[in-house]
Design an enzyme around this catalytic site. Structure first.
Site, short mmCIF file in Angstrom:
data_model
loop_
_atom_site.label_atom_id
_atom_site.label_comp_id
_atom_site.label_asym_id
_atom_site.label_seq_id
_atom_site.Cartn_x
_atom_site.Cartn_y
_atom_site.Cartn_z
N ASN A 155 0.80 -1.23 0.00
CA ASN A 155 0.00 0.00 0.00
C ASN A 155 0.84 1.27 0.00
O ASN A 155 0.38 2.31 -0.44
CB ASN A 155 -0.95 0.02 1.20
CG ASN A 155 -0.27 -0.38 2.48
OD1 ASN A 155 0.24 -1.49 2.60
ND2 ASN A 155 -0.26 0.52 3.45
N GLN A 183 -4.94 -3.63 -2.16
CA GLN A 183 -4.44 -2.62 -3.11
C GLN A 183 -4.34 -3.17 -4.53
O GLN A 183 -4.20 -2.38 -5.47
CB GLN A 183 -3.06 -2.11 -2.67
CG GLN A 183 -3.06 -1.35 -1.36
CD GLN A 183 -3.70 0.04 -1.47
OE1 GLN A 183 -3.88 0.59 -2.56
NE2 GLN A 183 -4.07 0.61 -0.33
N SER A 203 -11.19 -4.97 -0.07
CA SER A 203 -11.84 -3.82 0.58
C SER A 203 -12.51 -2.98 -0.50
O SER A 203 -11.90 -2.70 -1.53
CB SER A 203 -10.79 -2.98 1.32
OG SER A 203 -11.38 -1.80 1.79
N HIS A 205 -13.61 0.29 -0.43
CA HIS A 205 -13.37 1.73 -0.62
C HIS A 205 -12.08 2.05 -1.36
O HIS A 205 -11.83 3.21 -1.69
CB HIS A 205 -13.45 2.47 0.72
CG HIS A 205 -12.28 2.27 1.63
ND1 HIS A 205 -11.32 3.23 1.81
CD2 HIS A 205 -11.93 1.24 2.43
CE1 HIS A 205 -10.43 2.79 2.70
NE2 HIS A 205 -10.78 1.58 3.08
N THR A 241 -26.08 -8.48 10.59
CA THR A 241 -27.04 -8.15 9.52
C THR A 241 -26.30 -7.66 8.28
O THR A 241 -25.36 -6.87 8.38
CB THR A 241 -28.01 -7.05 10.03
OG1 THR A 241 -28.69 -7.57 11.18
CG2 THR A 241 -29.02 -6.65 8.98
N CYS A 328 -3.66 4.12 5.85
CA CYS A 328 -4.77 4.33 6.77
C CYS A 328 -4.37 5.08 8.02
O CYS A 328 -5.21 5.61 8.72
CB CYS A 328 -5.36 3.01 7.19
SG CYS A 328 -5.83 2.02 5.81
C1 LIG Z 1 -2.98 -3.36 2.00
C2 LIG Z 1 -4.12 -2.96 2.88
N1 LIG Z 1 -4.70 -3.87 3.67
C3 LIG Z 1 -5.73 -3.57 4.48
C4 LIG Z 1 -6.24 -2.30 4.54
C5 LIG Z 1 -7.39 -2.02 5.44
O1 LIG Z 1 -8.58 -1.94 4.70
P1 LIG Z 1 -9.85 -1.19 5.33
O2 LIG Z 1 -9.56 0.26 5.30
O3 LIG Z 1 -10.99 -1.57 4.40
O4 LIG Z 1 -10.06 -1.75 6.69
C6 LIG Z 1 -5.64 -1.29 3.76
C7 LIG Z 1 -6.09 0.12 3.87
O5 LIG Z 1 -5.32 1.02 3.62
C8 LIG Z 1 -4.57 -1.63 2.90
O6 LIG Z 1 -3.99 -0.72 2.11
#
Ligand SMILES: Cc1ncc(COP(=O)(O)O)c(C=O)c1O
Length: 389
Positions: A155, A183, A203, A205, A241, A328
């Protein structure tokens, strides 16, 4: 002022087609998908359609997809679920998990938590470009290894790992293989069967879907313990749910991601390469991550004698959104564990900044960044006691 968003590895805007697909499931088809009345059945049908789309995008079967609340939960479910389930399987020295030094905290912190509970964890190093050597994974396997968890693409620096080779090694040694593909989805063609992947985290988003929803692919026959207990949804693997609009959005985002992968990929690669070649004209600037085996949207630089954090703040004042640290948790001030794992000094790691492009990034956006970044770097260096040219 011009605004340029180059932080798509952190999160993406929701695609209009995704919003349109989700909207009816917010206020019209709002039934609980577990209910037996028509409202519930309609919602359940939409969830199954989304499951099919997600499965198709990675070469899986619909029944191999479990919905979660995002990438972090998918990683936790895969790693804890498999570890707890197999705790007593191999007994020589206690159960053993293999991961890499550059995983996202959702994986690393989960592994550290397991260590506190008596599991042994091997952290495989990477080379200066962030690439892991599959031979190192092979050599780390012991009689007690129950799980290998290695990310598909990083990431921070965008390096793409040799997943198929690691999958083969895991398969040959009868060890389960999980990959965090958060990613990579929508950017790299993925086939879980060909790559011998047993579990894969998604994921929404990061792929132009809504926040707070994700999925875990669990190969048919692989058994894990749940980490969320309750009403027994998803065959008891993940209670709660169903987030129907979110799941529908994730399904649509995966479908679009597959359809648009080559067009978006070519577009972002062209812009990224232009950004990289221009920014590297700045004196004492360097590219972090693998020069070729990297995500189409990632350009990660380091600049001698300045702080990435200051650069990020000043660029924000010029309307440019970039990122330091992990996608994150960029509020942390320690040097990135990923950059340190490449062998960089803490000062070099602190002098780094990530630009992550998206499908709507334009040539104009890149021209603006190419114009602004060298000026801001020069201004910061003028103030830096470390820059005495
Ligand atoms: C490689 C990787 N794994 C896991 C996550 C976590 O995903 P989420 O934000 O949907 O919890 C991220 C978020 O930046 C990520 O880049």
């Amino acid at each position: 002022m011009k605004k340029v968003y180059l932080d798509h590895a952190s999160t993406t805007p929701v695609d209009t087609e995704v919003i349109n697909a989700m909207t009816p499931y917010t206020d019209k088809i709002y039934g609980n998908a577990s209910s037996i009345h028509d409202y519930g059945v309609e919602a359940a049908d939409a969830i199954e359609e989304a499951r099919g789309k997600i499965a198709k995008s990675i070469g899986a079967r619909p029944e191999e997809i479990v919905f979660t609340a995002g990438g972090s939960e998918s990683d936790n479910l895969a790693i804890k679920g498999i570890s707890y389930r197999n705790k007593k399987r191999k007994k020589t020295k206690g159960p053993h998990v293999i991961t890499s030094a550059i995983e996202h905290p959702a994986v690393l912190e989960t592994c550290k938590y397991l260590e506190k509970q008596g599991f042994a964890v091997a952290y495989i190093p990477v080379d200066k470009d962030g690439l892991l050597d599959p031979q190192d994974v092979h050599d780390a396997i012991t009689k007690d290894t129950i799980l290998i968890t290695i990310m598909y693409a990083n990431n921070e620096i965008g390096t793409i790992e040799p997943i198929a080779e690691i999958g083969n090694i895991a398969h040959d040694h009868n060890v389960l293989f999980h990959t965090d593909a958060v990613q990579a989805i929508g950017k790299v063609p993925i086939d879980v069967k060909k790559e011998h992947v047993d579990l894969l985290s998604i994921s929404s988003h990061k792929i132009y879907g809504p926040k707070g929803v994700g999925a875990l692919y669990i190969k048919k026959g692989v058994k894990l313990d749940p980490i969320i207990h309750g009403g027994g949804h998803e065959n008891g693997v993940r209670s709660g749910t169903y987030n129907t609009p979110g799941i529908v959005g994730l399904g649509k985002a995966c479908e679009l991601g597959t359809q648009r992968m080559s067009v978006d990929g070519a577009h972002m690669t062209k812009l990224r390469d232009r950004l990289i070649s221009e920014i590297l004209n700045v004196e004492e600037s360097y590219l972090n991550g693998h020069p070729k085996k990297r995500l189409a949207n990632n350009a990660h630089f380091r600049f001698t004698a300045i702080e990435g954090e200051s650069l990020n703040l000043l660029l924000n004042e010029q309307g440019i959104a970039a990122a330091t640290g992990s996608a994150c948790s960029s509020k942390k001030l320690e040097a990135s564990h990923v950059l340190l794992a490449l062998g960089l000094e803490p000062a070099q790691a602190h002098g780094s900044l990530r630009f992550s492009l998206g499908r709507t990034t334009t040539d104009d956006d890149i021209s603006y960044v190419i114009d602004v970044v060298p000026k801001v770097v020069a201004a910061l260096r003028q103030m830096s006691p470390l820059w005495n040219r």
